[in-house]
Design an enzyme around this catalytic site. Sequence first.
Site, short mmCIF file in Angstrom:
data_model
loop_
_atom_site.label_atom_id
_atom_site.label_comp_id
_atom_site.label_asym_id
_atom_site.label_seq_id
_atom_site.Cartn_x
_atom_site.Cartn_y
_atom_site.Cartn_z
CG HIS A 102 42.17 40.85 39.41
ND1 HIS A 102 41.19 41.43 38.66
CD2 HIS A 102 43.07 40.35 38.53
CE1 HIS A 102 41.47 41.30 37.37
NE2 HIS A 102 42.61 40.65 37.26
CG HIS A 104 47.50 38.55 38.26
ND1 HIS A 104 46.96 37.46 37.62
CD2 HIS A 104 46.87 39.64 37.75
CE1 HIS A 104 46.05 37.88 36.74
NE2 HIS A 104 45.98 39.20 36.79
P1 5GP Z 1 43.32 40.08 34.21
O1 5GP Z 1 41.94 40.72 34.30
O2 5GP Z 1 44.22 40.52 35.31
O3 5GP Z 1 43.95 40.27 32.86
O4 5GP Z 1 43.17 38.53 34.32
C1 5GP Z 1 42.11 37.88 34.96
C2 5GP Z 1 42.63 36.60 35.57
O5 5GP Z 1 41.52 35.89 36.07
C3 5GP Z 1 43.37 35.66 34.60
O6 5GP Z 1 44.64 35.36 35.15
C4 5GP Z 1 42.48 34.43 34.53
O7 5GP Z 1 43.20 33.25 34.43
C5 5GP Z 1 41.69 34.51 35.81
N1 5GP Z 1 40.35 33.94 35.73
C6 5GP Z 1 39.44 34.14 34.74
N2 5GP Z 1 38.30 33.48 35.01
C7 5GP Z 1 38.48 32.85 36.19
C8 5GP Z 1 37.64 32.01 36.98
O8 5GP Z 1 36.50 31.69 36.68
N3 5GP Z 1 38.18 31.55 38.16
C9 5GP Z 1 39.44 31.87 38.56
N4 5GP Z 1 39.86 31.37 39.70
N5 5GP Z 1 40.26 32.66 37.83
C10 5GP Z 1 39.79 33.15 36.66
#
Ligand code: 5GP
Length: 137
Positions: A102, A104
């Site tokens: 993903h 951001h």
């Molecule tokens: P990363 O893996 O890039 O560090 O962060 C994962 C991102 O996914 C975080 O910004 C967090 O807020 C988001 N996130 C985690 N769980 C969920 C979820 O259930 N739904 C959504 N829409 N975002 C999520």
Amino acid sequence: MAYDPDNIFAKILRGEIPSNRVFEDDETLVFMDIMPRADGHLLVIPKTPCRNVLDASPEQLAAVMKTVQKMAHVVTQALGADGVTVQQFNEAAGGQEVFHLHFHILPRHEGVSLRAPGQMGDMEQIAALAEKIRAAT
Ligand code: 5GP
């Protein structure tokens, strides 16, 4: 590391858990982050499985980047952003918490800092922002 088909974004893709979707095409999906570090914080994912940049195919990356650019333009227009921050993390040591590729997209306004990570957003406000963004796609 193997792809885990039960990661949270795989469940969102299958519609097993709810999300605020703002855009999708054949290869990618865009939805609101529930812990937004900026108003309008979006996540762009491929519809096909891969953990991150380290195991993604060039085709998956190309599809996701095309949508990242589209959505950067969309949030700029929809929210009157002055700039956009694009973030992407790979594996736990690289700051990744959800192991489905993903990117951001963080709409930025002059003088407004990013909020700290890990704080749940106001779901009504997130839904209202999603509506604005959806209307601009
Ligand atoms: P990363 O893996 O890039 O560090 O962060 C994962 C991102 O996914 C975080 O910004 C967090 O807020 C988001 N996130 C985690 N769980 C969920 C979820 O259930 N739904 C959504 N829409 N975002 C999520």
